[in-house]
Design a protein around this motif. Structure first.
Motif: not given
Length: 272
Positions: A86, A60, A84, A53, A63
């Motif tokens: 993005f 970010l 994660c 990450i 999730w």
């Protein structure tokens, strides 16, 4: 680091993270698990994920939550896992099919998702949550499609710590419409059916997510707080594969029908 006595190698999170990130950036597959020594625990998998990450050149913004298969839950002490999402990997669904990449020689799948957008910041130090407490932090409940993807073709076969180590096997998120007045609708009345190339490959819906989407959010709120990454207002949380995990290849088209809440069309294209 954990020593692999058989191979005389070590578990090296920084090297693993760097190799996964480079492969993802280039859109190419990896021939096997980087370094050869697999993470054995969820903590080791997340150690790789946290390093990746920090290496990834993007913000970010959310999730994904997935299930740990029942046969692994007792050994790993976990029922769910996290990955994660993005900023540049979030797309808004439109009338035309949304394109997403499939890495040749890697893994790609689509998952029908009920997606929560956080309505307010979560407290940084709270690591234990109930579904009822989590509900107070929901800003919106949307439908969408998670793109599960990895440069490693056998990622799911190798087990949950390996999945966790590579972004939780996430490669993007398609968002569609918000479900109005979702609190007044039973989970059983939020259906989903996934089609690939016109053929139905899975049926389910919000009720198929163990404990409900709010249970998935409760897990994640505590999990990311314990990692020093508490959820913030506006962040996205995908709550689980509500019709299953459906493999897909470049050229394939997927459609997820959420009944009264709309349809999401998307198409896999070769990674560039």
């Amino acid at each position: 680091m954990t020593v692999s006595e058989a191979e005389g190698e070590v578990f090296a999170p920084a090297s693993i993270a760097a190799q996964f990130v480079q492969a993802r950036l280039e859109g190419v597959s990896v021939p096997g698990y980087p370094g050869g020594v697999l993470p054995q625990t969820m903590a080791q998998g997340y150690a790789v994920q946290d390093l990746a990450i920090d290496l990834w050149p993007d913000e970010l913004v959310g999730w994904k939550v997935g299930l740990v298969p029942p046969q692994h839950q007792q050994r790993l002490g976990a029922e769910r896992l996290a990955g994660c999402i993005f900023k540049t990997k979030v797309w808004q669904a439109g009338e035309a099919p949304t394109p997403f990449r499939a890495i040749a020689g890697g893994f790609t799948a689509v998952e029908a998702e009920f997606v929560i957008r956080l309505g307010r910041d979560a407290p940084a130090g709270k690591t234990g949550w109930t579904a009822e407490e989590a509900a107070d932090y929901v800003g919106e409940l949307l439908v969408g499609v998670e793109i599960a993807g990895s440069p490693l073709a056998v990622i799911n076969q190798l087990g949950p710590p390996i999945v966790a180590s590579d972004f939780g096997n996430n490669d993007g998120q398609i968002l569609s419409t918000a479900i109005e007045n979702w609190r007044d609708i039973a989970w059983e009345d939020m259906p989903a059916e996934t089609f690939i190339n016109g053929v139905s490959v899975g049926r389910g819906g919000a009720a198929a997510i163990p404990g409900s989407p709010l249970a998935a959010l409760a897990f994640l709120l505590g999990h990311v707080a314990a990692r020093g990454r508490p959820l913030k207002k506006g962040m996205l949380v995908t709550t689980g594969a509500s019709t299953g995990i459906h493999d897909i290849a470049a050229g394939d088209k997927a459609r997820v029908d959420f009944g009264p809440f709309g349809i999401v069309d998307c198409v896999a294209v070769p990674a560039r």
